[in-house]
Design a protein around this motif. Structure first.
Motif, PDB file in Angstrom:
ATOM      1  N   LYS A 143      43.563  46.154  42.681  1.00 38.23           N
ATOM      2  CA  LYS A 143      44.669  46.169  41.722  1.00 38.23           C
ATOM      3  C   LYS A 143      44.937  47.587  41.230  1.00 38.23           C
ATOM      4  CE  LYS A 143      45.999  44.223  37.269  1.00 38.23           C
ATOM      5  NZ  LYS A 143      45.573  43.377  36.146  1.00 38.23           N
ATOM      6  N   LYS A 177      39.605  43.787  41.399  1.00 36.27           N
ATOM      7  CA  LYS A 177      39.917  44.725  40.316  1.00 36.27           C
ATOM      8  C   LYS A 177      40.201  46.108  40.882  1.00 36.27           C
ATOM      9  CE  LYS A 177      37.443  42.525  36.525  1.00 36.27           C
ATOM     10  NZ  LYS A 177      36.328  42.638  35.581  1.00 36.27           N
ATOM     11  N   THR A 194      35.365  39.587  42.681  1.00 37.91           N
ATOM     12  CA  THR A 194      36.029  39.996  41.441  1.00 37.91           C
ATOM     13  C   THR A 194      36.101  41.513  41.362  1.00 37.91           C
ATOM     14  OG1 THR A 194      35.210  38.027  40.338  1.00 37.91           O
ATOM     15  CG2 THR A 194      35.959  39.825  38.933  1.00 37.91           C
ATOM     16  N   TRP A 195      35.004  42.194  41.672  1.00 37.71           N
ATOM     17  CA  TRP A 195      34.979  43.657  41.646  1.00 37.71           C
ATOM     18  C   TRP A 195      35.982  44.223  42.645  1.00 37.71           C
ATOM     19  CZ3 TRP A 195      33.790  47.366  45.314  1.00 37.71           C
ATOM     20  CH2 TRP A 195      33.598  48.652  44.836  1.00 37.71           C
TER      21      TRP A 195
END
Length: 72
Positions: free
Chosen positions: A41, A38, A34-35
């Motif tokens: 992105k 992010k 997830t990190w």
């Protein structure tokens, strides 16, 4: 939000430690992925246009910056 069901074992056991170790590895992998997504992105969001400009400036017929930025 939905409720979460957890299973607890009593006493000390090798199986319980192994299950919690696998669970923590899965949780840490989820957090890490997830990190990473992010950050990717954000990098993609702010780096795409400058990348296109740099690639355009290094092409064979050397255009001016305003020629790269104009829509025509």
């Amino acid at each position: 939000m939905g409720s979460r069901v957890t299973l607890r074992t009593k006493g000390k056991g090798v199986k319980g430690a192994k299950v919690s170790e696998e669970k923590s590895m899965v949780d840490s992998f989820k957090e890490w992925s997830t990190w990473t997504m992010k950050k990717a992105k954000v990098v993609t969001h702010y780096g795409f246009i400058p990348l296109i400009i740099i690639i355009g400036m290094n092409s064979d017929p050397k255009p001016q910056v305003y020629q790269l930025l104009s829509p025509v």
